[in-house]
Motif scaffolding. Structure first.
Motif, PDB file in Angstrom:
ATOM      1  N   PRO A   1       0.840  -1.217   0.000  1.00  0.00           N
ATOM      2  CA  PRO A   1       0.000   0.000   0.000  1.00  0.00           C
ATOM      3  C   PRO A   1       0.858   1.244   0.000  1.00  0.00           C
ATOM      4  CG  PRO A   1       0.101  -0.944   2.205  1.00  0.00           C
ATOM      5  CD  PRO A   1       0.830  -1.912   1.293  1.00  0.00           C
TER       6      PRO A   1
ATOM      7  N   LEU B   1      -7.426  -9.403  -1.324  1.00  0.00           N
ATOM      8  CA  LEU B   1      -7.733  -8.241  -0.483  1.00  0.00           C
ATOM      9  C   LEU B   1      -9.003  -7.552  -0.962  1.00  0.00           C
ATOM     10  CD1 LEU B   1      -7.078  -6.239   1.730  1.00  0.00           C
ATOM     11  CD2 LEU B   1      -5.520  -5.068   0.148  1.00  0.00           C
TER      12      LEU B   1
ATOM     13  N   GLN C   1      -3.760  -9.007  -4.628  1.00  0.00           N
ATOM     14  CA  GLN C   1      -4.659  -7.855  -4.670  1.00  0.00           C
ATOM     15  C   GLN C   1      -6.123  -8.303  -4.748  1.00  0.00           C
ATOM     16  OE1 GLN C   1      -4.149  -4.748  -4.239  1.00  0.00           O
ATOM     17  NE2 GLN C   1      -2.012  -4.292  -4.688  1.00  0.00           N
TER      18      GLN C   1
ATOM     19  N   THR D   1      -4.971  -2.558  -2.492  1.00  0.00           N
ATOM     20  CA  THR D   1      -4.162  -1.565  -1.780  1.00  0.00           C
ATOM     21  C   THR D   1      -4.138  -0.212  -2.473  1.00  0.00           C
ATOM     22  OG1 THR D   1      -2.135  -2.198  -2.961  1.00  0.00           O
ATOM     23  CG2 THR D   1      -2.638  -3.399  -0.939  1.00  0.00           C
TER      24      THR D   1
ATOM     25  N   GLN E   1     -12.423  -6.893   1.066  1.00  0.00           N
ATOM     26  CA  GLN E   1     -13.007  -5.560   1.232  1.00  0.00           C
ATOM     27  C   GLN E   1     -14.501  -5.570   0.924  1.00  0.00           C
ATOM     28  OE1 GLN E   1     -10.400  -3.529  -1.500  1.00  0.00           O
ATOM     29  NE2 GLN E   1      -9.135  -2.665   0.135  1.00  0.00           N
TER      30      GLN E   1
END
Length: 457
Positions: free
Chosen positions: A44, A153, A150, A176, A157
């Motif tokens: 990030p 993640l 990615q 990120t 989210q």
């Protein structure tokens, strides 16, 4: 190991050229900054990667270019084939013309540096570093690893409501990259999906039995975060590139691949109900861009019209690199909104200004005029056409068909995506990596199973 000099490797048009002389070990070391350029995008950015941010991946790409330059000076070899040199010189000349003819050349210099990085320096470095199919696969494999990280993640989210704001809820998968770069995760996930698909469709000879089903599983799994990105442009580009890749493998292989991917999509998206309703609404909005467009589409049309108006004022050379924001208000209609709303993914609400037309071709036309656009399109078309042409030649693709399929698919994705997006954000450096992969396959000597100890330039 002593360096020997085998017969010259012949490039396109009979030009004797190829990877520079030197032991394979030195070139293996050059893979480190190249792989770092890809994998560092999993980190990030503390400030969200706003305008002017130098990301770790950009630093790694600079190290890659510098290391390649040092290696070439040491070896005193001609690095590129004649065709590759011409293809990369064309856009460089266009960028230079747009800079010196800009109203404020000094203000255009940062744009020149960025364009050279993405479309000339990084692609050249990638094409020089990749001496064999194994190195090529290392890079495409890193794209898959980055996409899975990615994508995981981004899916988290969505599931936990910690993504970027979308339709009043913090559910948009951005990884990120944050809410200021909602295209970043969609881009890297698309790259990884296509790289995995190429490996599944054309698994290298002698690979372990598990590799092909694992590649199909990775491609199918990445459909989920791609869908949850709610990026219509990425969906269209991925569908076009994947379909082209499947068709290039032959009718029988295409039917099997489509059946497998369709089944995975049904299980992951439909069967599990992951974002199915909102994705359906987003897909439906694609067909309503003229009848009842949403605010983002209206703004995009307005920015496209502004870019065309700038070009009409300066048809040959455009308004200069980085000139679009300064000339926007003088050419846009009153229908343009003040900016796009960004929030979520750990960041407070903010209004993000609209500083580009979200169409790479129109951005080049506005800022670089017909000279710049013609040079860019000639270069881009030569790489894409060359990648497909060599893939269709059995001898040219022997033993490395997966590399060629990945090169053609990724380059086609970028070509289509540029209709809806332009460069900007931390993931932009990957555009240079993709162009380098395609150029290595299309314009340099054929990939071998292992790197030669030396070639004559």
């Amino acid at each position: 190991m002593a360096v020997t000099a085998p017969a010259a490797v012949t490039g396109p048009a009979g030009t004797a050229a190829g990877p520079p002389r030197g032991g394979a070990g030195g070139h293996r070391l050059l893979l480190v900054p190249l792989l770092a350029t890809v994998l560092l995008l999993a980190l990030p950015l503390g400030d969200g990667g706003g305008p002017g941010t130098v990301a770790p991946a950009d630093i790694a790409s600079g190290a890659l270019v510098l290391a390649c330059l040092v290696q070439l000076l040491r070896e005193r070899a001609r690095p590129l084939t004649r065709a590759a040199a011409v293809v990369f010189a064309l856009p460089a000349a266009g960028f230079a013309v747009a800079t010196v003819t800009a109203a404020d050349p000094a203000a255009a210099l940062p744009g020149l540096v960025r364009y050279l990085q993405v479309f000339v320096l990084v692609p050249c470095a990638v094409a020089l570093v990749l001496r064999d199919a194994r190195a090529f696969r290392a890079v495409t494999g890193s794209l898959v690893v980055l996409a899975l990280a990615q994508g995981a993640l981004g899916t988290y989210q969505y599931a936990t409501g910690t993504g970027a704001s979308y339709m009043g809820a913090d559910i948009r998968a951005v990884g990120t990259f944050g809410p200021t770069d909602v295209m970043g995760m969609a881009t890297v996930v698309s790259y990884g999906l296509l790289a995995a698909l190429a490996l599944a469709l054309r698994t290298p000879p002698g690979s372990p039995a598990w590799l092909r089903p694992a590649a199909f599983a990775a491609a199918g799994a990445l459909l989920v975060p791609l869908g949850l990105s709610f990026s219509r442009g990425s969906w269209i580009a991925t569908a076009a590139a994947a379909l082209a890749m499947i068709v290039l493998t032959g009718v029988r292989q295409a039917a099997k691949a489509l059946a497998v991917l369709a089944a995975l999509a049904v299980v992951l998206a439909g069967g599990l109900g992951i974002g199915s309703e909102m994705i359906s609404q987003r897909i439906d909005s694609i067909t309503r861009v003229t009848a009842a467009p949403d605010r983002s589409v209206t703004d995009r049309y307005t920015m496209w019209a502004a870019a065309a108006a700038m070009w009409r004022e300066q048809p040959a050379t455009g308004v200069g690199l980085k000139g679009f924001p300064a000339h926007r208000d003088g050419h846009a209609s009153i229908g343009l909104s003040a900016g796009s709303d960004t929030a979520g993914a750990g960041r407070a609400y903010a209004k993000q200004p609209l500083l580009s037309p979200h169409n790479m071709y129109l951005l080049i036309l506005a800022e670089q005029g017909l000279i710049g656009l013609t040079a860019f399109l000639a270069s881009w078309t030569a790489v894409l056409a060359g990648a497909i042409r060599r893939l269709l030649r059995p001898r040219g693709a022997a033993g490395a068909a997966d590399c060629g399929l990945a090169a053609a698919g990724l380059m086609l994705w970028q070509t289509v995506d540029f209709l809806y997006a332009d460069i900007g954000g931390p993931s932009t450096v990957l555009t240079g990596v993709i162009a380098g992969l395609a150029a290595r396959w299309a314009l340099m000597p054929p990939l071998t199973a292992t790197a030669p100890d030396a070639v004559r330039g």
